[in-house]
Scaffold this active site. Sequence first.
Site, PDB file in Angstrom:
ATOM      1  N   GLY A 190       0.859  -1.177   0.000  1.00  0.00           N
ATOM      2  CA  GLY A 190       0.000   0.000   0.000  1.00  0.00           C
ATOM      3  C   GLY A 190       0.894   1.224   0.000  1.00  0.00           C
ATOM      4  O   GLY A 190       2.056   1.152  -0.402  1.00  0.00           O
ATOM      5  N   ALA A 199       2.456   2.771   2.371  1.00  0.00           N
ATOM      6  CA  ALA A 199       3.679   2.621   3.159  1.00  0.00           C
ATOM      7  C   ALA A 199       4.614   1.577   2.540  1.00  0.00           C
ATOM      8  O   ALA A 199       5.803   1.835   2.364  1.00  0.00           O
ATOM      9  CB  ALA A 199       3.336   2.251   4.604  1.00  0.00           C
ATOM     10  N   SER A 259     -16.963  10.216   1.674  1.00  0.00           N
ATOM     11  CA  SER A 259     -15.804  11.002   2.113  1.00  0.00           C
ATOM     12  C   SER A 259     -16.165  12.109   3.090  1.00  0.00           C
ATOM     13  O   SER A 259     -17.165  12.799   2.952  1.00  0.00           O
ATOM     14  CB  SER A 259     -15.130  11.624   0.901  1.00  0.00           C
ATOM     15  OG  SER A 259     -14.215  12.603   1.327  1.00  0.00           O
ATOM     16  N   ARG A 306     -13.741  13.179  13.732  1.00  0.00           N
ATOM     17  CA  ARG A 306     -14.550  11.994  13.442  1.00  0.00           C
ATOM     18  C   ARG A 306     -15.153  11.346  14.684  1.00  0.00           C
ATOM     19  O   ARG A 306     -16.311  10.950  14.684  1.00  0.00           O
ATOM     20  CB  ARG A 306     -13.685  10.975  12.712  1.00  0.00           C
ATOM     21  CG  ARG A 306     -13.349  11.440  11.330  1.00  0.00           C
ATOM     22  CD  ARG A 306     -12.414  10.500  10.614  1.00  0.00           C
ATOM     23  NE  ARG A 306     -12.246  10.968   9.246  1.00  0.00           N
ATOM     24  CZ  ARG A 306     -11.449  10.384   8.354  1.00  0.00           C
ATOM     25  NH1 ARG A 306     -10.743   9.326   8.688  1.00  0.00           N
ATOM     26  NH2 ARG A 306     -11.366  10.866   7.129  1.00  0.00           N
ATOM     27  N   GLU A 317      -0.581   2.104   8.724  1.00  0.00           N
ATOM     28  CA  GLU A 317      -1.668   1.793   9.646  1.00  0.00           C
ATOM     29  C   GLU A 317      -1.312   0.607  10.544  1.00  0.00           C
ATOM     30  O   GLU A 317      -1.873   0.450  11.629  1.00  0.00           O
ATOM     31  CB  GLU A 317      -2.962   1.496   8.855  1.00  0.00           C
ATOM     32  CG  GLU A 317      -4.190   1.421   9.754  1.00  0.00           C
ATOM     33  CD  GLU A 317      -5.482   1.173   8.987  1.00  0.00           C
ATOM     34  OE1 GLU A 317      -5.481   1.261   7.748  1.00  0.00           O
ATOM     35  OE2 GLU A 317      -6.509   0.914   9.642  1.00  0.00           O
ATOM     36  N   ARG A 359      -7.822   9.470  14.803  1.00  0.00           N
ATOM     37  CA  ARG A 359      -7.085  10.000  13.666  1.00  0.00           C
ATOM     38  C   ARG A 359      -7.920  11.064  12.974  1.00  0.00           C
ATOM     39  O   ARG A 359      -9.106  10.858  12.725  1.00  0.00           O
ATOM     40  CB  ARG A 359      -6.756   8.883  12.673  1.00  0.00           C
ATOM     41  CG  ARG A 359      -5.983   9.374  11.464  1.00  0.00           C
ATOM     42  CD  ARG A 359      -5.596   8.236  10.541  1.00  0.00           C
ATOM     43  NE  ARG A 359      -6.741   7.579   9.937  1.00  0.00           N
ATOM     44  CZ  ARG A 359      -7.456   8.092   8.938  1.00  0.00           C
ATOM     45  NH1 ARG A 359      -7.164   9.272   8.432  1.00  0.00           N
ATOM     46  NH2 ARG A 359      -8.470   7.419   8.439  1.00  0.00           N
TER      47      ARG A 359
END
Lengths: 653, 258
Positions: free
Chosen positions: A43, A45, A285, A332, A427, A437
């Site tokens: 991914g 990373a 989103s 969030r 992650e 986050r």
Amino acid sequence: MATLNSNIPAGPLASKWEKHKFSTKLINPANKRKYKIIVVGAGLAGASASATLAELGYEVHNFVFHDSPRRAHSVAAQGGINAAKNYQNDGDSVHRLFYDTIKGGDFRAREANVHRLAEVSVNIIDQCAAQGVPFAREYGGLLDNRSFGGAQVSRTFYARGQTGQQLLLGAYSALNKMIGAGGVKSYTHAEMLDLVVVDGHAKGIIVRNLQTGEITRHSGDAVVLATGGYGNVYNLSTYARGSNVTASWRAYKRGACFGNPCYTQIHPTCIPVSGDYQSKLTLMSESLRNDGRVWVPKRKEDCKKRPQDIAEEDRDYYLERMYSAFGNLAPRDIASRAAKTVCDEGRGIGETGLGVYLDFSAAINRLGEAKVRERYGNLFAMYHEITNESAYQTPMRIYPAVHYTMGGLWVDYNLMSNVPGLFVLGEANFSDHGANRLGASALMQGLSDGYFVLPATISGYLATQNPGKRPAADAAAFKEAEENVQTLTKRLLGNKGKRTPDSFHKELGKLMWEYCGMARNKAGLEKGIKAIGELREEFWKNVSVLGEAGEWNQSLERAGRIADFIELGELMCRDALMREESCGGHFREEYQYTPDDPETKQGLVNPGDVKRRDDQFAFVSAWEYAGAPDKAPILNKEPLVYEEVHMSTRSYK
Amino acid sequence: MKVTLKVWRQKNANTPGGFKTYSSPDLNENMSFLEMLDVVNEELANKGEEPIAFDHDCREGICGTCSLVIDGKPHGPHQGVATCQTYMRSFKNGDEIVIEPFRAKAFPLIKDLVVDRAAFDRIQHAGGFISVRTGAAPDANSIPVPKENADLAMDAAQCIGCGACVAACKNASAMLFVAAKVSHLGLMPQGQPERYKRVKAMVDQMDAEGFGGCTVTGSCEAVCPKEISLDFIARMNRDYGVALLKGEPKAMEGGGVG
């Protein structure tokens, strides 16, 4: 007990990273090619790390269980990536991004890591633009920005509604360049099933070829895991169905500590659950909250009415009411919990009553439909595809869903776990987001770890290793690990029970959502731990896995991953039970602000907001495997020391 | 609702396959097509029959993993969506639905409905990148990109690499896929230095993988879940032509000085 040393460099916060890079040992160019580095995952990373390490001259072997590195779930991120560029001249800075992220994480992240993340953020955007990532632009040709939750500046860069895919394609192209040049050997359909530890150091992995079932051993001078998050422990989540915890979990069972497993992000804007058959939840989103207004009816009796029949004065725009400074762009965890609160009051909308409206009518009146279509057209189309409703005409129905896990394998400042030689990125590690986050910072962290942090820190470890003495793949530890994998496979296939693997996943998901979801309490968590323990026993008594070991076998793949999820679920409940405070996404009902608290009276928080207990819980929990799934794991603590930031009450009012 | 499925089953590439018919259990019209297959598979597994192997992952139309041909059409009846974004409300009670893998010589079959699309990766190893070392990038705003170019590049960059274009094409051509990749990078100023080298390398690799030629029937565009335009093929052909005219750069003799 494990030895945990965070290895945070001394000195002032803003110069730690520069100083650390200088003091880290280097490997000379001629010697780099002698070192072999195993990277699992591709991914943001994993791909960025593999490409960059290969550019530096190391021999890199990259493993993904997907058929192509481009399928990694980073691809699905929609909204954007933060960077402290201050291109909007609205007062942004490295320090502000750092502070917003620390505060957003409810003061449970490591200060030095977060500052480094903010510093590196600006380089990421440069790197991606140079790779040809087609970021959104203004008419003058310069980069456009938008706002995300928990920030009062516009620092989010984006590429329509598919920033994740575009950034991943950038990292994937860098990886392709190095595969083409011979610097990276890429293994696809290759799932890591065990970590090999030799004399206490991570020196290899055991891999199953998903096409042929062949098990192979791979040795290296260091192992890098960039294998993503574990939200699928809830079964229903916004994760891809294949996302799993297996690589991390098998490393945990080999001695790597698991940090803050209970920190889960429940994203406020997802399409609500519609039925029992459902396999995944789809995110809408967070960028939609730039222009969408969240509301429910003021009165329960109005909930079954059509939204257009509910008068303006009968609507409760609860985020704007409760958090006037941030409004619909509250972080969030706060937005999710507020949605749960209004639904628990009986004011939820839709068939199940578990939903709130996200309304664009004000934006359409203000900007016109064309402008709204330009900004969010693909998201509206996606919503239409799934629900058969047009968000141009009627408000979206949304509800929180599991979206990200802040917890993960424990790492030090160098991103190395407590097992020397095992590095963990993105992650899959725990370090940068604390207990919550902020939006648009997962992409930032994945790329920061992969492009800039690991390539600078890994040499410090490698310099202590002699590549000429790398254990060969026929060493005893490799043999033992391979046998471990073979035994597990045989056990699964030979079990011949009556239940499918998926039926266990569904049951686990329900237990986790019920007892370790958006609101947690002591009694529930204790019940959860007991029930999950029983589920684990039932799994091994009664699971049925069809097919054979030596072929493409999706039931076998899933069964192994679900067995790990069951064990992880139990650990998450234990962590949540131990943490007798509320912070970020971890809400313990026993610890919340009441109307009588001074902070509530001062107007800093609302009653029901999370209440931290810094005197007792300002630490990272790092759980250590005790040798068997039914043995209670050992708790290690890394105290969180804030040198520069004052741990204050988080206020978004 | 209930449907009948005619599904391609094949143990592996070396064993001949064939269609098998299954009756679905009772379905909800809001199920996605893949959720319908999940339900059918659970029922098969409970009967001790091996589930149908099919590829899937994100289930939101962006990873490009899902890959079914439904009633002869890659990704099913609707335009602009992937299989995972197809819902059972698009079918009627009692329908017979034929499900096949993406078929192409360059996509060898793995099992049932799963094929190997590694050829796409190899095309990109050949040139699907801009050579920029990590850390060597100038400030992101130092090269302005006209919005129209960025938008057009983005239209091409949306490609999710699923391979439906190949499955739909009677020649099993990968032109739309390669054109999308070539155009995305070729439209950005950062992609100019390697523009012609890139198109040549990628097209050569595409041919080496055994994909067929393009006869511009447009079936690729019609099934593309991201609605990538056929115009990009024209654009790639133009770039490829220029690349051929320019020829290979002269080989450098000897080493550096000093």
